[in-house]
Design a protein around this motif. Sequence first.
Motif, PDB file in Angstrom:
ATOM      1  N   VAL A  42     -16.506  -0.616   8.231  1.00 58.30           N
ATOM      2  CA  VAL A  42     -15.438  -0.152   9.279  1.00 58.30           C
ATOM      3  C   VAL A  42     -14.402  -1.278   9.243  1.00 58.30           C
ATOM      4  O   VAL A  42     -13.261  -0.969   9.289  1.00 58.30           O
TER       5      VAL A  42
ATOM      6  N   ILE B 100     -10.359  -1.153   8.131  1.00 53.78           N
ATOM      7  CA  ILE B 100      -9.268  -0.833   9.031  1.00 53.78           C
ATOM      8  C   ILE B 100      -8.278  -2.150   8.408  1.00 53.78           C
ATOM      9  O   ILE B 100      -6.943  -1.911   8.713  1.00 53.78           O
TER      10      ILE B 100
ATOM     11  N   LEU C 227      -9.008   5.185  11.850  1.00 53.78           N
ATOM     12  CA  LEU C 227     -10.552   5.231  12.011  1.00 53.78           C
ATOM     13  C   LEU C 227     -11.353   6.246  11.388  1.00 53.78           C
ATOM     14  O   LEU C 227     -12.573   5.958  11.143  1.00 53.78           O
TER      15      LEU C 227
END
Length: 161
Positions: free
Chosen positions: A95, A99, A121
């Motif tokens: 993640v 990002i 996201l």
Amino acid sequence: MFFNQSKVKEKLSETLKAVLPILGIVLLLCFSIAPIPPSILLTFLVGAVLLIVGMLFFNVGVELSMTPIGEKVGSVITKSRNVWLMVIITFIMGVVITISEPDLQVLAEQVPSVPNLTLILAVAFGVGLFLADVLYKILFKHRLGKHQEKRGECDKHDYLY
């Protein structure tokens, strides 16, 4: 010296393999169907040399700093033998790295119908879930593809069993 010369040569080779084909295509186009003034061509060539030097420094920096840190962290995490810790850390890393990916930021700007944060996201959580799922399957030797065979049969493409 912290870094031996053969590694620098290896990183230079990797950098040249990445840059020279594009450089060649642009030069071919400049001398054939899209002629440009010599001043712009010179600027492009100086930029290409600076790109090669910058990529070389970046790749050497990665090899000197980030790779050893990643190896140490990975060995400590795997020595814990805690599967859920490994899966959760893999998810979080997927993640966070997604990002921070600049290309995803640019893509989010190109899609006006979806809010930037929502798109970023969604992609980041999807990548994190995918990485965690694949790690879990690798750790427990689950097949990653649709190819179904009996375990007793020998298959030249069977890497996990």
